[in-house]
Design a protein around this motif. Structure first.
Motif, PDB file in Angstrom:
ATOM      1  N   ASN A 157      69.150  58.051  60.754  1.00 40.38           N
ATOM      2  CA  ASN A 157      69.402  58.191  62.190  1.00 40.38           C
ATOM      3  C   ASN A 157      68.074  58.039  62.914  1.00 40.38           C
ATOM      4  O   ASN A 157      67.279  58.969  62.978  1.00 40.38           O
ATOM      5  CB  ASN A 157      70.030  59.565  62.466  1.00 40.38           C
ATOM      6  CG  ASN A 157      70.484  59.711  63.906  1.00 40.38           C
ATOM      7  OD1 ASN A 157      69.919  59.099  64.797  1.00 40.38           O
ATOM      8  ND2 ASN A 157      71.501  60.528  64.118  1.00 40.38           N
ATOM      9  N   SER A 158      67.816  56.853  63.429  1.00 36.70           N
ATOM     10  CA  SER A 158      66.516  56.581  64.051  1.00 36.70           C
ATOM     11  C   SER A 158      66.303  57.402  65.307  1.00 36.70           C
ATOM     12  O   SER A 158      65.176  57.692  65.698  1.00 36.70           O
ATOM     13  CB  SER A 158      66.392  55.080  64.360  1.00 36.70           C
ATOM     14  OG  SER A 158      67.450  54.670  65.206  1.00 36.70           O
ATOM     15  N   ALA A 159      67.408  57.788  65.957  1.00 31.74           N
ATOM     16  CA  ALA A 159      67.256  58.530  67.206  1.00 31.74           C
ATOM     17  C   ALA A 159      66.699  59.923  66.962  1.00 31.74           C
ATOM     18  O   ALA A 159      65.947  60.453  67.767  1.00 31.74           O
ATOM     19  CB  ALA A 159      68.617  58.623  67.920  1.00 31.74           C
ATOM     20  N   THR A 160      67.100  60.524  65.852  1.00 24.42           N
ATOM     21  CA  THR A 160      66.658  61.891  65.577  1.00 24.42           C
ATOM     22  C   THR A 160      65.626  61.968  64.464  1.00 24.42           C
ATOM     23  O   THR A 160      65.093  63.038  64.188  1.00 24.42           O
ATOM     24  CB  THR A 160      67.864  62.757  65.197  1.00 24.42           C
ATOM     25  OG1 THR A 160      68.472  62.222  64.003  1.00 24.42           O
ATOM     26  CG2 THR A 160      68.899  62.794  66.306  1.00 24.42           C
ATOM     27  N   GLY A 161      65.367  60.843  63.774  1.00 25.97           N
ATOM     28  CA  GLY A 161      64.407  60.858  62.680  1.00 25.97           C
ATOM     29  C   GLY A 161      64.921  61.595  61.456  1.00 25.97           C
ATOM     30  O   GLY A 161      64.150  62.165  60.709  1.00 25.97           O
ATOM     31  N   THR A 162      66.253  61.606  61.266  1.00 26.78           N
ATOM     32  CA  THR A 162      66.839  62.289  60.125  1.00 26.78           C
ATOM     33  C   THR A 162      67.508  61.289  59.199  1.00 26.78           C
ATOM     34  O   THR A 162      67.824  60.163  59.582  1.00 26.78           O
ATOM     35  CB  THR A 162      67.865  63.334  60.568  1.00 26.78           C
ATOM     36  OG1 THR A 162      68.931  62.684  61.260  1.00 26.78           O
ATOM     37  CG2 THR A 162      67.222  64.377  61.481  1.00 26.78           C
ATOM     38  N   ALA A 163      67.733  61.731  57.964  1.00 24.97           N
ATOM     39  CA  ALA A 163      68.402  60.898  56.968  1.00 24.97           C
ATOM     40  C   ALA A 163      69.112  61.819  55.994  1.00 24.97           C
ATOM     41  O   ALA A 163      68.889  63.031  55.980  1.00 24.97           O
ATOM     42  CB  ALA A 163      67.395  60.008  56.233  1.00 24.97           C
ATOM     43  N   ASN A 164      69.990  61.252  55.178  1.00 25.74           N
ATOM     44  CA  ASN A 164      70.667  62.004  54.133  1.00 25.74           C
ATOM     45  C   ASN A 164      70.389  61.311  52.812  1.00 25.74           C
ATOM     46  O   ASN A 164      70.521  60.087  52.714  1.00 25.74           O
ATOM     47  CB  ASN A 164      72.174  62.060  54.402  1.00 25.74           C
ATOM     48  CG  ASN A 164      72.882  63.037  53.470  1.00 25.74           C
ATOM     49  OD1 ASN A 164      73.000  62.785  52.279  1.00 25.74           O
ATOM     50  ND2 ASN A 164      73.343  64.147  54.023  1.00 25.74           N
ATOM     51  N   PRO A 165      69.985  62.048  51.779  1.00 24.51           N
ATOM     52  CA  PRO A 165      69.657  61.407  50.503  1.00 24.51           C
ATOM     53  C   PRO A 165      70.822  60.653  49.890  1.00 24.51           C
ATOM     54  O   PRO A 165      70.626  59.701  49.127  1.00 24.51           O
ATOM     55  CB  PRO A 165      69.228  62.574  49.613  1.00 24.51           C
ATOM     56  CG  PRO A 165      69.777  63.801  50.260  1.00 24.51           C
ATOM     57  CD  PRO A 165      69.786  63.512  51.727  1.00 24.51           C
ATOM     58  N   VAL A 166      72.054  61.026  50.210  1.00 25.05           N
ATOM     59  CA  VAL A 166      73.209  60.339  49.640  1.00 25.05           C
ATOM     60  C   VAL A 166      73.247  58.886  50.078  1.00 25.05           C
ATOM     61  O   VAL A 166      73.723  58.009  49.352  1.00 25.05           O
ATOM     62  CB  VAL A 166      74.508  61.064  50.031  1.00 25.05           C
ATOM     63  CG1 VAL A 166      75.725  60.376  49.411  1.00 25.05           C
ATOM     64  CG2 VAL A 166      74.465  62.522  49.597  1.00 25.05           C
ATOM     65  N   GLU A 167      72.717  58.603  51.263  1.00 23.10           N
ATOM     66  CA  GLU A 167      72.758  57.226  51.771  1.00 23.10           C
ATOM     67  C   GLU A 167      71.998  56.276  50.848  1.00 23.10           C
ATOM     68  O   GLU A 167      72.475  55.171  50.560  1.00 23.10           O
ATOM     69  CB  GLU A 167      72.171  57.194  53.184  1.00 23.10           C
ATOM     70  CG  GLU A 167      73.004  57.955  54.201  1.00 23.10           C
ATOM     71  CD  GLU A 167      72.327  58.048  55.560  1.00 23.10           C
ATOM     72  OE1 GLU A 167      72.914  57.556  56.550  1.00 23.10           O
ATOM     73  OE2 GLU A 167      71.222  58.615  55.636  1.00 23.10           O
ATOM     74  N   SER A 168      70.832  56.673  50.362  1.00 23.74           N
ATOM     75  CA  SER A 168      70.066  55.795  49.474  1.00 23.74           C
ATOM     76  C   SER A 168      70.543  55.888  48.031  1.00 23.74           C
ATOM     77  O   SER A 168      70.393  54.947  47.254  1.00 23.74           O
ATOM     78  CB  SER A 168      68.571  56.142  49.544  1.00 23.74           C
ATOM     79  OG  SER A 168      68.353  57.490  49.166  1.00 23.74           O
ATOM     80  N   LEU A 169      71.151  57.019  47.642  1.00 23.98           N
ATOM     81  CA  LEU A 169      71.567  57.205  46.259  1.00 23.98           C
ATOM     82  C   LEU A 169      72.914  56.556  45.955  1.00 23.98           C
ATOM     83  O   LEU A 169      73.177  56.192  44.812  1.00 23.98           O
ATOM     84  CB  LEU A 169      71.638  58.700  45.928  1.00 23.98           C
ATOM     85  CG  LEU A 169      70.310  59.461  45.951  1.00 23.98           C
ATOM     86  CD1 LEU A 169      70.558  60.952  45.806  1.00 23.98           C
ATOM     87  CD2 LEU A 169      69.382  58.972  44.857  1.00 23.98           C
ATOM     88  N   LEU A 170      73.772  56.427  46.938  1.00 26.43           N
ATOM     89  CA  LEU A 170      75.115  55.921  46.675  1.00 26.43           C
ATOM     90  C   LEU A 170      75.540  54.735  47.534  1.00 26.43           C
ATOM     91  O   LEU A 170      76.233  53.846  47.058  1.00 26.43           O
ATOM     92  CB  LEU A 170      76.151  57.048  46.883  1.00 26.43           C
ATOM     93  CG  LEU A 170      76.192  58.186  45.869  1.00 26.43           C
ATOM     94  CD1 LEU A 170      77.339  59.129  46.202  1.00 26.43           C
ATOM     95  CD2 LEU A 170      76.347  57.664  44.453  1.00 26.43           C
ATOM     96  N   LEU A 171      75.164  54.728  48.798  1.00 22.88           N
ATOM     97  CA  LEU A 171      75.795  53.799  49.738  1.00 22.88           C
ATOM     98  C   LEU A 171      75.293  52.375  49.622  1.00 22.88           C
ATOM     99  O   LEU A 171      75.945  51.462  50.123  1.00 22.88           O
ATOM    100  CB  LEU A 171      75.614  54.311  51.176  1.00 22.88           C
ATOM    101  CG  LEU A 171      76.172  55.715  51.463  1.00 22.88           C
ATOM    102  CD1 LEU A 171      76.052  56.037  52.942  1.00 22.88           C
ATOM    103  CD2 LEU A 171      77.609  55.825  51.011  1.00 22.88           C
ATOM    104  N   GLY A 172      74.169  52.137  48.974  1.00 20.79           N
ATOM    105  CA  GLY A 172      73.622  50.790  48.928  1.00 20.79           C
ATOM    106  C   GLY A 172      73.954  50.007  47.679  1.00 20.79           C
ATOM    107  O   GLY A 172      73.451  48.893  47.494  1.00 20.79           O
ATOM    108  N   HIS A 173      74.805  50.541  46.789  1.00 21.22           N
ATOM    109  CA  HIS A 173      75.068  49.886  45.503  1.00 21.22           C
ATOM    110  C   HIS A 173      76.514  49.406  45.431  1.00 21.22           C
ATOM    111  O   HIS A 173      77.416  50.021  46.021  1.00 21.22           O
ATOM    112  CB  HIS A 173      74.793  50.852  44.356  1.00 21.22           C
ATOM    113  CG  HIS A 173      73.448  51.507  44.432  1.00 21.22           C
ATOM    114  ND1 HIS A 173      72.277  50.784  44.541  1.00 21.22           N
ATOM    115  CD2 HIS A 173      73.077  52.819  44.431  1.00 21.22           C
ATOM    116  CE1 HIS A 173      71.243  51.626  44.594  1.00 21.22           C
ATOM    117  NE2 HIS A 173      71.721  52.851  44.537  1.00 21.22           N
TER     118      HIS A 173
END
Length: 543
Positions: free
Chosen positions: A2-18
């Motif tokens: 979330n570029s607006a808040t500078g936050t992220a969730n580790p699940v996004e890189s661990l699961l969503l890109g494969h």
């Protein structure tokens, strides 16, 4: 992100890109699981948490051996915005209850045997009742079924320094301390030690270290899922026979283990047993000191490069490492999560005593005196690390946090020295902690159990080395009646089995007339160590 808040969730890189159809996990209970199947399970779990009223941001204890269900719980909690605290079921009920209270967890997932679940649920129900009576947030056990409530919301956002994961490690007195990790630390270990592994989507990773420990959490979850690889999840206590069977069945390309288990695999191979390592392109050893002679035998017998690593819970994973063995790993290596590249091995450590190698990318290691000043080459001192993977501190332990997380980095509690070539060599633990099979054990915890045993007048636990050069624990016992040593030995062995988890039990029980003391009357533990350095017979404290 979330570029607006500078936050992220580790699940996004661990699961969503494969790719959803790619295999991501294997365990004996459910077989193979794909990334798409795991995504569905994770979002369903997060929906059940929401429906049950679990508060985003709360800490949540997951008591489970390694399996797909444990991974699902951790990732589902992250999706919902919670902070997982992963515990192994070998812990006693009282130990789990202490951590639940200490962490102020508001949720508990119990993936344990039915008889253990009964005892745990009773203890947790008492904690819940006590909290509610005091007007505090209660303790929910299990997320319950999914109730109709609309679609699952998107993954929660974590800022770089928000608490993301709590891992418990023993202090010098045996009292567990919660180490608070953040998203910044996860990214740092992936860029650091993760860059040395070169994982690709074609890799199959096997770790004997458990998810409940920092080493295993990185091995079985962070590294493989970031790369889109497959993680083989082993339940039960790891032993050489079980690991050899897993090597034959799953044909992993990367093996993470501790020196003690590598020594066991070598013994099997030397006795003519099949240890199929032909699929491996890389072996990784950390968790305890790796003797140079043992490292040489591993690379020679198994014919695979060996990454010898050093780390600590306070820095999440490996921060110092060196490669031994052939210059080129089997297969097509790549930077973690990236395209295949030419392998550039980490600098190689010499075979000298105590060598642990060089800092991994992004880590600065210095050796310092008691005042925090860097010392020169060949001078032993406190190992100090500056790294993005440093934890936020200990949970509810301000004094311990101030001592450990100081001078712009982390003091690991280890004594080391630096060679003129920049190599780091490990001397020992500053606080006499034992490192057995990758687990950090406080001698005081073992001594409390032994001292309470009928027939025991006094005792002391020290670390020594066995015939392979690996660290072991020996408990020296002073009997009240020296005329019946066998009865005292039997009583001590029974107490250890009843009161301590298997990995905490000493390998040897030795009876002694009296314990050595200093001129001040304090225990001279160092005088016992030379006595315990001989060959080891059959373990006295095993499972």
């Amino acid at each position: 992100m979330n570029s607006a808040t500078g936050t992220a969730n580790p699940v996004e890189s661990l699961l969503l890109g494969h790719p959803g159809g790619r295999r991501c996990g294997v365990d004996r209970r459910v077989g193979e699981v794909s990334y798409g199947g795991l995504r569905d399970a994770v979002t369903d779990y997060a929906g059940r948490l929401r429906a049950a009223g679990v508060r985003p941001g709360c800490r949540a204890v997951v008591v489970s051996d390694d399996c797909v269900a444990a991974v699902t719980a951790v990732l589902g909690l992250w999706w919902h915005g919670c902070v997982p605290v992963v515990l192994h079921p070998m812990l006693r009920t009282a130990e789990v209850a202490f951590i639940v209270r200490d962490s102020e967890a508001e949720f508990a997932e119990l993936n344990v045997a039915p008889e253990q679940a009964v005892a745990l649920r009773a203890e947790l129900a008492a904690i819940d009742a006590g909290r509610r009576a005091a007007g505090q947030a209660g303790l929910l056990v299990g997320p319950g079924p999914l109730r109709a409530g609309g679609p699952t919301p998107p993954p929660a956002g974590f800022a770089a320094t928000d608490e993301l994961l709590v891992q418990y490690t023993s202090g010098s007195t045996g009292r567990p301390r919660g180490v608070r990790h953040c998203l910044r630390a996860v990214h740092a270990v992936l860029r650091g030690a993760g860059s040395l592994l070169g994982l690709t989507p074609d890799d199959v990773v096997l770790s004997t270290a458990k998810l409940s420990f920092g080493y295993g959490f990185g091995n079985s979850l962070l590294y493989p899922y970031t790369a889109g690889a497959c993680s083989v999840l082993l339940d039960g206590q790891a032993d050489p026979y079980g690991v050899a069977a897993a090597l034959a069945e799953h044909r992993p390309t990367v093996l993470f283990s501790v020196p003690r288990l590598y020594a066991g695999l070598l013994e099997l191979a030397e006795r003519g047993k099949a240890v199929r390592t032909g699929s491996l392109r890389l072996a990784v050893a950390t968790g305890e000191h790796l003797p140079g002679a043992l490292a040489a035998r591993i690379t020679e017998v198994f014919g695979v490069p060996l990454l010898n690593g050093f780390g600590a819970t306070e820095v999440l994973h490996t921060v110092v490492a060196a490669v031994a063995g052939p210059d080129t790993a089997r297969g097509a290596p790549a930077a973690s999560g990236g395209a295949p590249t030419e392998r550039r091995p980490h600098r190689r450590g010499a075979a000298g005593p105590g060598s642990i190698g060089f800092p991994v990318p992004g880590v600065t290691a210095t050796v310092r005196d008691d005042a925090g000043r860097p010392v020169g080459d060949e001078i032993p001192g406190r190992l100090h690390l500056v790294t993005g993977s440093a934890a936020l501190g200990y949970l509810n332990r301000p004094d311990d946090t101030a001592r450990t997380f100081a001078d712009g980095g982390v003091y690991t509690g280890d004594i080391a020295y630096r060679t003129p070539g920049g190599e780091l060599c490990h001397v020992g633990r500053a606080d006499d902690m034992l490192l057995l099979g990758g687990y950090k054990i406080a001698p005081a915890e073992i001594e409390r159990v032994v001292r309470d045993t009928p027939g025991v007048a006094d005792c002391a636990v020290v670390g020594s080395t066995d015939r392979t050069g690996l660290e072991q624990a020996t408990v020296y016992v002073v009997a009240r009646d020296p005329a019946d040593p066998d009865q005292v030995r039997k009583a001590v062995r029974s107490a250890l089995r009843a009161e301590l988890a298997p990995y905490k039990r000493p390998s040897r029980i030795e009876l002694i007339g009296e314990l050595p003391v200093t001129a001040n009357g304090k225990l001279a533990r160092f005088r016992l160590r030379p006595r315990s350095g001989g060959p080891v017979g059959s373990p006295e404290g095993g499972a």
